[in-house]
Design a protein around this motif. Structure first.
Motif, short mmCIF file in Angstrom:
data_model
loop_
_atom_site.label_atom_id
_atom_site.label_comp_id
_atom_site.label_asym_id
_atom_site.label_seq_id
_atom_site.Cartn_x
_atom_site.Cartn_y
_atom_site.Cartn_z
N ARG A 1 0.85 -1.20 0.00
CA ARG A 1 0.00 0.00 0.00
C ARG A 1 0.88 1.25 0.00
N PRO A 2 0.34 2.40 -0.43
CA PRO A 2 1.14 3.63 -0.48
C PRO A 2 1.74 3.98 0.87
N GLU A 3 2.94 4.52 0.84
CA GLU A 3 3.62 4.91 2.07
C GLU A 3 2.81 5.97 2.81
N GLY A 4 2.71 5.80 4.12
CA GLY A 4 1.98 6.76 4.94
C GLY A 4 0.51 6.49 5.07
N VAL A 5 0.01 5.48 4.37
CA VAL A 5 -1.42 5.13 4.43
C VAL A 5 -1.60 3.99 5.43
N SER A 6 -2.48 4.17 6.40
CA SER A 6 -2.75 3.12 7.38
C SER A 6 -3.54 1.99 6.72
#
Length: 462
Positions: free
Chosen positions: A194-199
């Motif tokens: 998943r995209p970095e910084g996305v929980s």
């Protein structure tokens, strides 16, 4: 050399015949022409043997399917008995046979809710192809022939017929044609990527919102079904975020879209339940596709299990059911399925997997301390090792490093068969593994990954 015309050939003859004539599924035909293949010749319990007498743990369970293990005389005897009585007869029109009728009734009993009607085929591709054809036929019969679009996902794997390769994610489609005009692809629920910084919670919201946006853009009246594996198999054993299946199921209900659960891999004990959709993920699909573990690979067999709602429409007078195959309802295959399910129930294999599966997960997750291993993921006896060049960035090694294949080859040298898929290694062993065997497999994997790391360093990839 002069070749024999039967399979009682020497190992060398078999190797030559294979290299010269046999087209292998999902393989590098160029490599097989040059290198030849390992000739498998025997099996027992959780082990297989090659023609030279080498013994291996079968870490892939044939191919996700030998759930009860090898050498099950009960299944063999059931097949032989049926072959002597009635080796085959067509089930077209008004003809049937006892094993097919009994197995259909048994599957209806085991399947959740109102999934009470069974169409038999010979493999997972056939089961999923049939599921889509049945959904399309349903909408044709209720006067909505425009409902044709199927929602699938990137990295999915649903088969390799012209239709199911379209349902399968584009990664398996390069250079091949399929009925892709029928399919709209959603993002894979792959939390590790998943995209970095996305929980994980934020990623789940994104996936659900993306699906609803796609439905609205396509037009709800144009979408027939959503097809999803409970855990994605050949796409990398991707376990969706918690709550994903319930929320996508609710979206399908909201817009009158059928939910097809592709349980070709996950059914019959691999995740500790006969069917994972309901018992593990809490949803009641409109269709379940099953194969592989339904007969533990002893015979080619699949089942497309449909709801009362779908059956009631497609069985109305006024239109023939123009779908089926010569070997639908094959009596020997259905006899194998019945005996296999009897063994799973009698030996409480699902309950056993719920205990030993977490042991298998733990043994493999210990490998995450190795620099090459980015993530170990999966559930119970359905696991994947993702290999990376850099654990912090999750960057991959170049394709020419062949990391998955190198690990598989090093495992095979040490007595374990694992499946390479690019930078991944997949394990789906028989469900009858003992704890001591699980620990031994974990040890072989560790040694093999370390050996691969040394090879990669030597060749300048690490």
């Amino acid at each position: 050399m002069t070749l024999t015309t039967n399979y009682e050939s020497s190992a060398q003859e078999a190797w030559e015949q294979d290299r010269a004539h046999l087209i292998h599924p999902f393989s590098s035909l160029a490599a097989n022409k040059e290198e030849g293949c390992t000739v498998m010749a025997g099996s027992d319990g959780v082990h297989v043997m090659d023609a030279e007498g080498n013994r291996f743990y079968d870490g892939i369970g044939g191919l996700w399917c030998v759930n009860v293990g090898y050498g099950r005389e009960e299944i063999i005897e059931a097949i032989v008995k049926q072959l002597r009585e009635l080796p085959f007869y067509s089930a077209f029109n008004n003809l049937t046979n006892k094993p097919a009728s009994a197995l259909a009734a048994k599957l209806a009993q085991l399947a959740p809710g109102k999934l009470n009607h069974v169409f038999f085929g010979t493999g997972g591709s056939v089961a999923n192809d049939s599921a889509v054809r049945l959904v399309h036929h349903y909408f044709n019969r209720i006067g909505k022939p425009y409902r044709k679009k199927i929602l699938s996902r990137q990295n999915a794997y649903h088969g390799s017929t012209h239709l199911t390769i379209a349902l399968t994610g584009p990664v398996y489609q390069a250079g091949w044609d399929g009925a892709t005009d029928l399919v709209h692809y959603l993002s894979a629920p792959h939390s590790y990527r998943r995209p970095e910084g996305v929980s994980e919670e934020g990623f789940l919201d994104f996936l659900v919102n993306e699906m609803e946006d796609a439905i609205l853009k396509l037009g709800p009246d144009n979408v027939a079904a959503f097809i999803a594996e409970p855990i994605m198999g050949a796409g990398g054993v991707i376990v969706p975020p918690e709550g994903y299946h319930k929320r996508t199921y609710d979206l399908c209900r909201k817009y009158g879209i059928f939910y097809i659960a592709d349980e070709v891999v996950t059914a019959f004990g691999r995740l500790g339940h006969m069917f994972a959709s309901f018992d593990k993920f809490g949803i009641e699909p409109d269709i379940i596709s099953a194969a592989k573990g339904i007969s533990s690979g002893y015979q080619p067999l699949s089942a497309t299990i449909i709801s009362d709602e779908i059956f009631d429409v497609i069985s109305r007078p006024g239109a023939a059911f123009f779908h089926g195959f010569t070997y639908s309802c094959h009596p020997a295959a259905c006899a194998a399925g019945l005996k296999n399910i009897e063994i799973i129930e009698r030996e409480k294999i699902c309950e056993r997997v719920r205990k030993t599966g977490p042991v298998f997960e733990k043994a493999l997750r210990k490998l995450e301390d190795l620099d090459l291993v980015g993530e170990v993921r999966g559930s119970h006896f359905m696991m994947c090792i993702e290999n990376v060049a850099d654990k912090a960035t999750k960057a991959l090694l170049p394709a020419e490093a062949n990391v998955g294949k190198r690990i598989a080859q090093n495992c095979q040298k040490r007595g374990l068969i694992v499946r390479p898929l690019g930078h991944l290694n997949i394990l789906s062993p028989p469900l009858t593994l003992e704890v001591a065997q699980i620990e031994e497999i974990g040890g072989i994997l560790r040694q093999s990954i370390k050996a691969t790391m040394d090879d990669l360093k030597k060749d300048g990839f690490l």
